[in-house]
Design a protein around this motif. Structure first.
Motif, PDB file in Angstrom:
ATOM      1  N   ALA A   1      43.664  38.056  39.012  1.00  0.00           N
ATOM      2  CA  ALA A   1      42.215  37.932  38.823  1.00  0.00           C
ATOM      3  C   ALA A   1      41.895  36.715  37.966  1.00  0.00           C
ATOM      4  O   ALA A   1      42.647  35.738  37.934  1.00  0.00           O
ATOM      5  CB  ALA A   1      41.669  39.220  38.212  1.00  0.00           C
TER       6      ALA A   1
ATOM      7  N   GLY B   1      56.803  38.779  41.579  1.00  0.00           N
ATOM      8  CA  GLY B   1      56.267  39.275  42.838  1.00  0.00           C
ATOM      9  C   GLY B   1      57.228  39.220  44.002  1.00  0.00           C
ATOM     10  O   GLY B   1      56.880  39.659  45.107  1.00  0.00           O
TER      11      GLY B   1
ATOM     12  N   TRP C   1      50.090  39.571  43.927  1.00  0.00           N
ATOM     13  CA  TRP C   1      49.130  38.502  44.206  1.00  0.00           C
ATOM     14  C   TRP C   1      47.738  39.044  44.497  1.00  0.00           C
ATOM     15  O   TRP C   1      46.741  38.364  44.231  1.00  0.00           O
ATOM     16  CB  TRP C   1      49.632  37.626  45.351  1.00  0.00           C
ATOM     17  CG  TRP C   1      50.950  36.999  44.993  1.00  0.00           C
ATOM     18  CD1 TRP C   1      52.165  37.284  45.526  1.00  0.00           C
ATOM     19  CD2 TRP C   1      51.172  36.021  43.975  1.00  0.00           C
ATOM     20  NE1 TRP C   1      53.147  36.537  44.916  1.00  0.00           N
ATOM     21  CE2 TRP C   1      52.561  35.750  43.955  1.00  0.00           C
ATOM     22  CE3 TRP C   1      50.344  35.344  43.089  1.00  0.00           C
ATOM     23  CZ2 TRP C   1      53.142  34.834  43.084  1.00  0.00           C
ATOM     24  CZ3 TRP C   1      50.916  34.435  42.209  1.00  0.00           C
ATOM     25  CH2 TRP C   1      52.295  34.190  42.214  1.00  0.00           C
ATOM     26  N   SER C   2      47.640  40.273  45.000  1.00  0.00           N
ATOM     27  CA  SER C   2      46.323  40.858  45.222  1.00  0.00           C
ATOM     28  C   SER C   2      45.693  41.330  43.916  1.00  0.00           C
ATOM     29  O   SER C   2      44.492  41.591  43.864  1.00  0.00           O
ATOM     30  CB  SER C   2      46.419  42.029  46.210  1.00  0.00           C
ATOM     31  OG  SER C   2      47.160  43.107  45.646  1.00  0.00           O
ATOM     32  N   LEU C   3      46.502  41.425  42.857  1.00  0.00           N
ATOM     33  CA  LEU C   3      45.987  41.831  41.548  1.00  0.00           C
ATOM     34  C   LEU C   3      45.568  40.643  40.694  1.00  0.00           C
ATOM     35  O   LEU C   3      44.893  40.823  39.675  1.00  0.00           O
ATOM     36  CB  LEU C   3      47.052  42.634  40.789  1.00  0.00           C
ATOM     37  CG  LEU C   3      47.600  43.892  41.474  1.00  0.00           C
ATOM     38  CD1 LEU C   3      48.686  44.526  40.609  1.00  0.00           C
ATOM     39  CD2 LEU C   3      46.480  44.890  41.744  1.00  0.00           C
TER      40      LEU C   3
ATOM     41  N   ILE D   1      52.435  42.980  46.015  1.00  0.00           N
ATOM     42  CA  ILE D   1      51.071  43.390  45.674  1.00  0.00           C
ATOM     43  C   ILE D   1      50.566  42.633  44.447  1.00  0.00           C
ATOM     44  O   ILE D   1      49.369  42.562  44.195  1.00  0.00           O
ATOM     45  CB  ILE D   1      51.002  44.914  45.442  1.00  0.00           C
ATOM     46  CG1 ILE D   1      49.538  45.380  45.496  1.00  0.00           C
ATOM     47  CG2 ILE D   1      51.648  45.297  44.112  1.00  0.00           C
ATOM     48  CD1 ILE D   1      49.370  46.878  45.417  1.00  0.00           C
TER      49      ILE D   1
ATOM     50  N   ARG E   1      43.974  33.150  37.500  1.00  0.00           N
ATOM     51  CA  ARG E   1      43.414  32.061  38.287  1.00  0.00           C
ATOM     52  C   ARG E   1      42.957  30.904  37.394  1.00  0.00           C
ATOM     53  O   ARG E   1      43.148  29.729  37.731  1.00  0.00           O
ATOM     54  CB  ARG E   1      42.254  32.573  39.147  1.00  0.00           C
ATOM     55  CG  ARG E   1      42.711  33.524  40.238  1.00  0.00           C
ATOM     56  CD  ARG E   1      41.543  34.067  41.047  1.00  0.00           C
ATOM     57  NE  ARG E   1      42.004  35.050  42.009  1.00  0.00           N
ATOM     58  CZ  ARG E   1      42.486  34.768  43.205  1.00  0.00           C
ATOM     59  NH1 ARG E   1      42.572  33.501  43.593  1.00  0.00           N
ATOM     60  NH2 ARG E   1      42.887  35.716  44.020  1.00  0.00           N
TER      61      ARG E   1
END
Length: 285
Positions: free
Chosen positions: A217, A206, A213-215, A211, A221
């Motif tokens: 899920a 990244g 980190w916005s993906l 972007i 996590r």
């Protein structure tokens, strides 16, 4: 002595100590729960939540009349306290801890004054978030709680430690310290190291494409969750369980290398076999 007659001093009112004190109080398991913390504000919170009956910021004063002392601070601090508290303990007192490694702690317990009853302990529970505000009476419920009595520990003291474990809802599990450290290196310490490497690898990907980190899920996590845990706590664990952790890291490197080789060779059958074996083992946990 029966647990119901005992005064229990809980040293450290973070997640583990706060939850243990809360469980003892909620179940009226003992005569009195004494909370010992560095900050008066922590004692005020614990008293307000009814996690303790009384509190002390002075370690010596808090332990003076305690029949059971439970050390619920990080491993490095437990080791330091074991070197200090001997003269302040009530004769015959049971000393228990909840530290994540056991060989170093049990070795330090062996130096406690004669008559003091030491039992190493490690409840197999926790959260990635720490602190008294995260504590709850049910944290230990139905969890294994490893006990490592020393050769010098009296039968009565072992029974008292077991009674305390059962009183907070946990399942006593007896292990030798070295065996404990080898096993938790695989199921607790290795996951932290792998989660750390996962986050750092993703960080590299990244670096020029944020972007990513916005993906992130559920899968990312879930598998990276423990990397958000306490770094000081983990540093103590690494310092006191270095050999077993290095051993399991080498095993993990071998497994990753074999997966990478199967992928490089486009060996679908081998990949499927390894993935299915891992999936089946995980489902049986």
């Amino acid at each position: 002595m029966e647990l119901s007659e005992a005064r229990v001093a809980v040293v450290g009112l973070g997640l583990m100590g706060g939850s243990l004190a809360a469980a003892l109080c909620a179940r009226n398991a003992c005569r009195e729960v004494i909370g010992i913390a560095r900050r008066q504000s922590s004692l005020h919170t614990a008293l307000t939540l009814r996690f303790i009956h009384r509190g002390e910021t002075d370690l010596c004063a808090g332990m003076a009349d305690a029949d059971i002392v439970v050390l619920c601070t990080p491993v490095g601090d437990i080791l330091q306290k074991l070197g200090e508290i001997g003269p302040w303990l009530k004769p015959g007192a049971l000393v228990l801890d909840v530290g994540s490694t056991k060989a170093a702690i049990c070795a330090a317990m062996a130096d406690l004054p004669a008559g003091i009853q030491p039992v190493g302990g490690h409840p197999m529970c926790g959260k990635e978030s720490s602190g008294l505000t995260m504590a709850e009476p049910g944290l230990y419920q139905d969890r294994a709680f490893v006990l490592c009595p020393l050769d010098r520990t009296a039968v009565e003291a072992r029974s008292l430690a077991e009674a305390l474990v059962r009183a907070v809802g946990a399942r006593p599990t007896y292990l030798e310290p070295a065996r404990h450290d080898r096993l938790v290196a695989a199921i607790s310490h290795l996951p932290f190291m792998l989660a750390t490497s996962l986050v750092l690898a993703a960080e590299r990907v990244g670096a020029d494409d944020p972007i990513l980190w916005s993906l992130a899920a559920g899968g990312f996590r879930d598998t990276s969750r423990v990397a958000a845990g306490s770094v000081p706590m983990m540093m103590d664990i690494l310092a006191t369980n270095r050999g077993p952790i290095l051993d399991v890291l080498r095993l993990a490197q071998t497994e990753l290398a074999e997966l990478a080789e199967s992928l490089r060779a486009d060996d679908a059958a081998q990949l499927r076999q390894r993935l299915e074996a891992a999936a089946e083992r995980r489902r049986r946990i």
